[in-house]
Structures are given as C-alpha cells and as structure tokens.
Design an enzyme around this catalytic site. Structure first.
Site, PDB file in Angstrom:
ATOM      1  N   ASP A  75       0.778  -1.242   0.000  1.00  8.74           N
ATOM      2  CA  ASP A  75       0.000   0.000   0.000  1.00  8.74           C
ATOM      3  C   ASP A  75       0.817   1.305   0.000  1.00  8.74           C
ATOM      4  O   ASP A  75       0.591   2.188   0.833  1.00  8.74           O
ATOM      5  CB  ASP A  75      -0.976   0.011   1.195  1.00  8.74           C
ATOM      6  CG  ASP A  75      -1.998  -1.122   1.123  1.00  8.74           C
ATOM      7  OD1 ASP A  75      -1.948  -1.899   0.153  1.00  8.74           O
ATOM      8  OD2 ASP A  75      -2.835  -1.225   2.038  1.00  8.74           O
ATOM      9  N   LYS A  80      -6.958  -4.948  -3.216  1.00  8.13           N
ATOM     10  CA  LYS A  80      -7.727  -5.510  -2.111  1.00  8.13           C
ATOM     11  C   LYS A  80      -8.714  -4.486  -1.575  1.00  8.13           C
ATOM     12  O   LYS A  80      -8.554  -3.284  -1.823  1.00  8.13           O
ATOM     13  CB  LYS A  80      -6.787  -5.985  -1.004  1.00  8.13           C
ATOM     14  CG  LYS A  80      -5.964  -4.839  -0.430  1.00  8.13           C
ATOM     15  CD  LYS A  80      -4.936  -5.345   0.543  1.00  8.13           C
ATOM     16  CE  LYS A  80      -4.112  -4.210   1.104  1.00  8.13           C
ATOM     17  NZ  LYS A  80      -4.867  -3.240   1.883  1.00  8.13           N
ATOM     18  N   CYS A 129      -2.239  -3.097   7.559  1.00  7.67           N
ATOM     19  CA  CYS A 129      -2.063  -3.953   6.385  1.00  7.67           C
ATOM     20  C   CYS A 129      -0.769  -4.752   6.405  1.00  7.67           C
ATOM     21  O   CYS A 129      -0.752  -5.908   5.968  1.00  7.67           O
ATOM     22  CB  CYS A 129      -2.248  -3.139   5.119  1.00  7.67           C
ATOM     23  SG  CYS A 129      -3.976  -2.619   4.963  1.00  7.67           S
TER      24      CYS A 129
END
Ligand code: VGL
Ligand code: ZN
Length: 207
Positions: A9, A107, A152
C-alpha cells in the site's frame, strides 16, 4: 529457498497530506526502492475501495472515523474515505519504482468486507490471488515492507504465516497509523510472537 518482497500500500492516501495519512509514511518509499534491488521477485498491494465501501465512516449515519462497527461478521474500525478506486489518493506514490514489480494485487474491493491483508479479506472468505501466485513461483520466504505497520503490514504478515511461508518484516521499511499510541510497537511484538522475523533493511543491503 526462494524469497519475494511484498510492498504494501505505497499509496498517496497513506502518505503525509493523504486522507489516512501515516506520519512520515513517505519515508518508506526510498527504502522500498532500495530493497527491490535485492529480490528476484517483487510484488505490491494496493488498497482499492469502491466509494460506498463499508469501512468508510461516511457510509454509516452518525458514525465518525475511529468508531467501531461490525462489517462482514468481523469487528471493523471506521476510516475516513481513502483509496477510492481511480482517485488520486489511491495511486501508488510517483517515486515508488515499479520497474521490478511483477504483479500488483488489489484488495478491499468488496463493499461488504474490508481487507487489510494482501492475501485475504478480513473474514478470510476470498483470496486476492497473491498467495497462489507466490506459491506458484516457488516462494518460501516472504519479506514485507510498506504501510501501515499496525494494519495492512501486520495482517499480511499473519496471513503469510498461516499460508506456511517464512515471514520477515522489514521494520524500518514500515510506518504505522497509531490510532492509539504504541500500536505499531505492539504490532511488531505480536508479529514476533507469531513467528515472524523482524529485521532492518541494512541487513538485506549487505547480502
Ligand atoms: C490500511 C486502514 C485502512 C493500511 C488500509 O494500508 O494499513 N489501513 N485501509
Ligand atoms: Zn482501506
């Protein structure tokens, strides 16, 4: 033994000035670039939410970021709108060198459930394909860096262990949200307890 680097990310909304800014989150970008050179296989994840995603406080009347609800049968922290599909905040940082990134796994695309891990949604219902991909490449060891340590990165590492990979988290290649002070430190301790090796990027730079 085969290693892969998973970069989590590296998107504008998690960087200073972004919707869900991680303090000095942009410092991990050069670390990620440097790390990439040491791996034959590099993949990345991208948080990629529809505008009506259930993790956004704005989609629940009377709720604000930081409040808790249940989503998809699991506890869910509510967040500011972030990483909306196609928005500038969802883009990967321009300085993130993607030349060595073989595949990007998106995701959080299902509005009914969040997905912190790069492998599965938070209810472990659907896989993103990253686990299968890494197994098909013969990967045994997964090295993880990116944002955010306490969400994450943490859940990607825990799922990696569940999937039978040896998992290594590069601590200085990660930064945390720290909704509560100390969340990142606790996440690192929890990962250690789960069998994740915690290391610093300089160790890899020497090999
Ligand atoms: C993340 C909160 C919500 C992360 C993503 O990348 O750690 N955190 N969505
Ligand atoms: Zn998200």
């Amino acid at each position: 033994m085969k290693s892969a680097l998973v970069l989590v990310d590296l998107q504008y909304d998690f960087m200073p000035g972004g919707a869900l800014a991680v303090s000095v989150g942009d410092r991990v970008v050069p670390v990620a670039n440097e790390l990439s050179a040491h791996f034959d296989l590099v993949v990345a994840t991208q948080d990629w939410h529809p505008r009506d995603h259930g993790s956004f406080a704005s989609n629940h009347a009377g709720k604000k970021p930081g409040d808790m609800i249940e989503l998809g049968g699991v506890p869910q922290v509510l967040w500011p709108d972030h990483c909306v599909q196609g928005s500038p905040g969802a883009e990967l940082h321009r300085d993130f060198d993607r030349r060595r990134v073989k595949q990007i796994f998106r995701k959080g695309t299902d509005r009914e459930i969040d997905s912190y891990s790069g492998f599965y949604d938070n209810g472990h219902r659907k896989a993103t394909g990253m686990g299968e991909f890494l197994k098909s490449e013969g990967v045994t060891d997964v090295y993880i860096a990116g944002l955010a340590t306490d969400y994450c990165v943490k859940f990607t590492a825990l799922d990696g262990i569940r999937l039978g990979f040896r998992v290594h988290v590069i601590e200085d290649g990660c930064r945390g949200v720290n909704l509560s002070p100390g969340d990142s430190v606790r996440a690192i301790e929890e990962l250690r307890g789960a069998g994740v090796e915690i290391l610093q990027s300089e160790i890899l730079a020497r090999v």
